[in-house]
Design a protein around this motif. Structure first.
Motif, mmCIF file in Angstrom:
data_model
loop_
_atom_site.group_PDB
_atom_site.id
_atom_site.type_symbol
_atom_site.label_atom_id
_atom_site.label_comp_id
_atom_site.label_asym_id
_atom_site.label_seq_id
_atom_site.Cartn_x
_atom_site.Cartn_y
_atom_site.Cartn_z
ATOM 1 N N PRO A 35 -72.239 49.497 148.153
ATOM 2 C CA PRO A 35 -70.869 49.775 148.596
ATOM 3 C C PRO A 35 -70.177 50.720 147.606
ATOM 4 N N VAL A 36 -69.166 51.421 148.094
ATOM 5 C CA VAL A 36 -68.407 52.338 147.245
ATOM 6 C C VAL A 36 -67.748 51.551 146.123
ATOM 7 N N CYS A 37 -67.873 52.061 144.894
ATOM 8 C CA CYS A 37 -67.295 51.401 143.726
ATOM 9 C C CYS A 37 -66.199 52.259 143.119
ATOM 10 N N VAL A 38 -65.291 51.583 142.435
ATOM 11 C CA VAL A 38 -64.240 52.239 141.660
ATOM 12 C C VAL A 38 -64.586 51.985 140.198
ATOM 13 N N GLN A 39 -64.631 53.064 139.404
ATOM 14 C CA GLN A 39 -64.905 52.886 137.977
ATOM 15 C C GLN A 39 -63.582 52.943 137.231
ATOM 16 N N LEU A 40 -63.277 51.861 136.519
ATOM 17 C CA LEU A 40 -62.042 51.782 135.754
ATOM 18 C C LEU A 40 -62.192 52.564 134.448
ATOM 19 N N PRO A 41 -61.080 52.853 133.767
ATOM 20 C CA PRO A 41 -61.162 53.594 132.506
ATOM 21 C C PRO A 41 -62.041 52.917 131.443
ATOM 22 N N ASN A 42 -62.169 51.588 131.521
ATOM 23 C CA ASN A 42 -63.027 50.880 130.563
ATOM 24 C C ASN A 42 -64.488 50.851 131.030
ATOM 25 N N LEU A 43 -64.791 51.630 132.079
ATOM 26 C CA LEU A 43 -66.125 51.808 132.659
ATOM 27 C C LEU A 43 -66.612 50.628 133.491
ATOM 28 N N GLU A 44 -65.785 49.593 133.662
ATOM 29 C CA GLU A 44 -66.164 48.488 134.540
ATOM 30 C C GLU A 44 -66.034 48.934 135.989
ATOM 31 N N LEU A 45 -66.860 48.350 136.838
ATOM 32 C CA LEU A 45 -66.848 48.679 138.262
ATOM 33 C C LEU A 45 -66.078 47.632 139.046
ATOM 34 N N ARG A 46 -65.421 48.086 140.091
ATOM 35 C CA ARG A 46 -64.754 47.205 141.039
ATOM 36 C C ARG A 46 -65.069 47.717 142.436
ATOM 37 N N ASP A 51 -63.908 47.847 151.429
ATOM 38 C CA ASP A 51 -65.103 48.693 151.343
ATOM 39 C C ASP A 51 -66.374 47.855 151.444
ATOM 40 N N LEU A 52 -66.358 46.671 150.837
ATOM 41 C CA LEU A 52 -67.513 45.772 150.933
ATOM 42 C C LEU A 52 -67.716 45.342 152.391
ATOM 43 N N THR A 53 -66.629 44.996 153.065
ATOM 44 C CA THR A 53 -66.711 44.591 154.465
ATOM 45 C C THR A 53 -67.242 45.729 155.336
ATOM 46 N N ALA A 54 -66.733 46.937 155.115
ATOM 47 C CA ALA A 54 -67.193 48.098 155.886
ATOM 48 C C ALA A 54 -68.668 48.370 155.615
ATOM 49 N N TRP A 55 -69.076 48.238 154.367
ATOM 50 C CA TRP A 55 -70.476 48.460 153.991
ATOM 51 C C TRP A 55 -71.373 47.433 154.677
ATOM 52 N N LEU A 56 -70.950 46.164 154.667
ATOM 53 C CA LEU A 56 -71.725 45.115 155.335
ATOM 54 C C LEU A 56 -71.819 45.394 156.831
ATOM 55 N N ASP A 57 -70.720 45.814 157.439
ATOM 56 C CA ASP A 57 -70.726 46.149 158.870
ATOM 57 C C ASP A 57 -71.695 47.292 159.158
ATOM 58 N N SER A 58 -71.748 48.276 158.262
ATOM 59 C CA SER A 58 -72.652 49.406 158.476
ATOM 60 C C SER A 58 -74.108 48.981 158.345
ATOM 61 N N ARG A 59 -74.371 47.994 157.524
ATOM 62 C CA ARG A 59 -75.729 47.461 157.381
ATOM 63 C C ARG A 59 -76.144 46.740 158.657
ATOM 64 N N ARG A 60 -75.220 46.022 159.255
ATOM 65 C CA ARG A 60 -75.521 45.288 160.488
ATOM 66 C C ARG A 60 -75.875 46.267 161.597
ATOM 67 N N GLU A 61 -75.145 47.355 161.707
ATOM 68 C CA GLU A 61 -75.387 48.340 162.751
ATOM 69 C C GLU A 61 -76.732 49.038 162.558
ATOM 70 N N ALA A 62 -77.153 49.200 161.302
ATOM 71 C CA ALA A 62 -78.398 49.894 161.010
ATOM 72 C C ALA A 62 -79.608 48.992 161.232
ATOM 73 N N ALA A 63 -79.385 47.695 161.288
ATOM 74 C CA ALA A 63 -80.506 46.746 161.404
ATOM 75 C C ALA A 63 -81.022 46.665 162.824
#
Length: 63
Positions: A35-46, A51-63
């Motif tokens: 899924p698309v991630c956001v990188q914070l200034p401290n380099l941690e990902l969020r 976006d997670l829901t949309a990514w999961l939905d796209s996986r379901r459609e591809a299956a």
């Protein structure tokens, strides 16, 4: 994406995905399959929950 959307930490995303390993998640990122991630200034990902829901939905459609 609404302003009330949650920003999830990587451990929270992994838990939402049913315990996918951190290594697998970062491998997916390398391959452009995570899924698309956001990188914070401290380099941690969020990940926006929407976006997670949309990514999961796209996986379901591809299956």
């Amino acid at each position: 994406m609404s302003r009330r959307d949650d920003l999830l930490t990587v451990p929270e995303v992994l838990a939402e995905l049913g315990g996918v390993s951190r290594r697998t998640f970062y491998r997916w990122r390398e391959l452009g399959r995570a899924p698309v991630c956001v990188q914070l200034p401290n380099l941690e990902l969020r990940v926006w929950r929407s976006d997670l829901t949309a990514w999961l939905d796209s996986r379901r459609e591809a299956a």
